[in-house]
Each structure stands twice: as structure tokens, then as C-alpha cells.
Design a protein around this motif. Sequence first.
Motif, short mmCIF file in Angstrom:
data_model
loop_
_atom_site.label_atom_id
_atom_site.label_comp_id
_atom_site.label_asym_id
_atom_site.label_seq_id
_atom_site.Cartn_x
_atom_site.Cartn_y
_atom_site.Cartn_z
N GLN A 52 0.82 -1.21 0.00
CA GLN A 52 0.00 0.00 0.00
C GLN A 52 0.86 1.27 0.00
OE1 GLN A 52 -3.27 0.21 -0.63
NE2 GLN A 52 -2.94 -1.98 -0.95
N ALA A 56 0.62 4.04 -2.96
CA ALA A 56 0.42 5.47 -2.71
C ALA A 56 1.56 6.30 -3.29
CB ALA A 56 0.31 5.72 -1.20
N TYR A 121 -9.64 5.17 -2.08
CA TYR A 121 -8.85 5.75 -1.01
C TYR A 121 -9.76 6.52 -0.05
CZ TYR A 121 -4.14 4.77 -2.78
OH TYR A 121 -2.98 4.15 -3.15
N GLU A 125 -6.08 9.34 3.42
CA GLU A 125 -5.08 8.75 2.51
C GLU A 125 -4.87 9.65 1.29
OE1 GLU A 125 -5.78 3.98 3.27
OE2 GLU A 125 -7.21 5.06 2.01
N ASP A 128 -2.78 12.48 2.17
CA ASP A 128 -1.37 12.09 2.27
C ASP A 128 -0.74 12.00 0.88
OD1 ASP A 128 0.91 11.24 3.78
OD2 ASP A 128 0.57 9.23 2.99
#
Lengths: 136, 207
Positions: A52, A56, A121, A125, A128
Motif C-alpha cells: 500500500q 500510494a 482511497y 489517505e 497524504d
Amino acid sequence: MRQPVEQLMKAYQSHLFVAAFNVCKDAEDAKDVVQDTFIQYHTSTKDFTDEQHIRAWLFRVALNRAKDINRSFWRKHKVSLEDYTETLPFTKPADHDLFDAVMQLPEKYHIVIHLFYYEDYRIHEIADILKSAKAT
Amino acid sequence: MMNKEKYKRTFDTLASSERFSLEVTEMKKENKTKHVYSRIAAAAAAFVLVISASTAAYASDLGGIRTMFTMWINGEQQNATVTSSRDHEYEFTYKDADGKDVTVGGDGVTTDENGNERPMTASEIAETFGDTAVDRDDNGKVYLTYKNLKFDITSAVNAGKTKFVFTADGKEHYVTIDDTANESIGSYSLSDCVGPNEDASDYEALN
């Protein structure tokens, strides 16, 4: 941890392409973004905590690269969005309308919408990935 | 139907509309004149090359510079005419075995000694065509090439093998081709890392 770039290409190539297209609105530019993103992963020595984390990071790199390309005048919009959209084989007219509507949104909105609706998401998230505050 | 499902259905159409390798395949089937664009990043000892295709029409003279290069293509040295089609993007035209014009194009970035990216020159791009490549010919044979080296890996690929090692220029090259290669006729994505490699035993030796 690291994963072979071939595995990541297989898993995320089309997802990164769609995300990049949301920014570039040009298929060839979006393909360049995907390539540049995997090249950056391949040449990077960055260590990741899990898949993950890699996912990302790939989206962050791709979206930043797409924004860079968007700012570069000579690369922009080689094929008009309208012409390209007409080549997409939407199964229902409503899908075509939704696609057009999303493409009309300001960039800062439809990137967030895309990461939420398509990539599942959560808000924190997305904040971020985009390096922005949750409230914005 | 939920909004998310509608959204995903809509953008799945976009996602499935662009298959990088499939485009190259279709183009090769339809027209022997290739118009392949690649972006290449040169790193210290490793690079990854992903090929995408453009269906844009090829203009024979786009007003750019025109010079000759000798470059490695499919294991053989070919004389090619280079045309600069636009900023930092070059097209190389050479004759294939049947005397037909074949055009490949590309642009690329490389890193200078200060770590800054710069566009690759036509000469540097011509050199990269001698780098590792995997291609399937019209008879279904799959070849891995590097400069003048050409390995027939048809049976290995058909058996599902994706990792190969060969020695060239005094170095071991560890090549991994995309494990979807069997599904893609005519084009591959690959990574080529110069050894040594801790997992060398996993790779099929070609020479």
C-alpha cells in the motif's frame, strides 16, 4: 520492502494511466507519465513498508509528473479531449455524460474525486498522497 | 447502482482503452512501418524500457535536421536516417530485409554528472536501440537481442520462462521480461540489470 517493477506494472499500469489522464487529459501524455513513474521507481532506492505504501507512492509520483507535463507548453493536448472521448467505447450514454462532467471539473476536485471513487482511497489517505490538509 | 459503481464503470472504459503492448501489436500487424515511441532513462547500471505506440500519421519531412546513423537493430547494424520531428524527439528510418522502409521513433531523458535530467541526443537514442530488446517475428519466433547478439528464446518463453542471463561486453545481463509476454504478440516490456545477481540460479543462461 521492494517489489519487482514488472509486478507493479502489471498491477497498476492502467490505474496510473487513468489517474494521469485525469490531469493531462491526453492519452499519450498519460502514457509518458506511467513510464516515467515506473522508471522513477526502478531507479529509486527507496524502501517501502508494504504494498500500500508503494501504491500510494506510485500515485503521488504519477500525479506530480502529470502536473509537470501539464505545465509544459509543447506537450499539451496533442489530441483534443473531445476527439479522444469520442473514441472511448462507453457502454451507456450516461457513462459518456459522467466522463464529460468529471473532465469539466477543476483539476483539484476531480483528482480527489477520482482517488475516492475509483481507487477507494479514504480522505486522509488522499490528503497524504496529495500532500494537502484533509480539510481542503 | 451506487455512485462509485457508476464512476468505476465509466473510467474502466478509459482504463481498458489503452493497452500499451496491444497497440504495438496491432500496429505491427497492420503496417510494417513501425512508429514506436519510447522513453528511456539511463541509470548507472540498470534501466527499464517500456514501449508505447502512437497511431499518429507519419510525415516524411517535418522540417527537422536529417543525418545518418549506424545503429543496432534486431541484432544487425543498420544505416538509418534520422529526422527530428519535434523538440528532442527523433525518428530513424532504415531498410528491412525486404528493402522496405521501417521507421522507429523515440525520445528520452538521461541524467548528467550533477544528477540533472536532460533530453537525450539523437546519437544517444540511436545507441539505446542496441540495448536489450525482445521481439516476436511474424513466424512466432521470439528473439532477445543485444547489439549483435541474438538469442532464440521461443521455446523458453512458451514454457513460461521470463528470466534470462547472458554475457556481453564483459558483463552479465540479467533480463526479466513481462510475464504477460505470452499473451502479447510482438511486444514486451522488460528490465535489464547488469550483474552480479544474488538470484542468478533463477535465470536461464543464454550463452
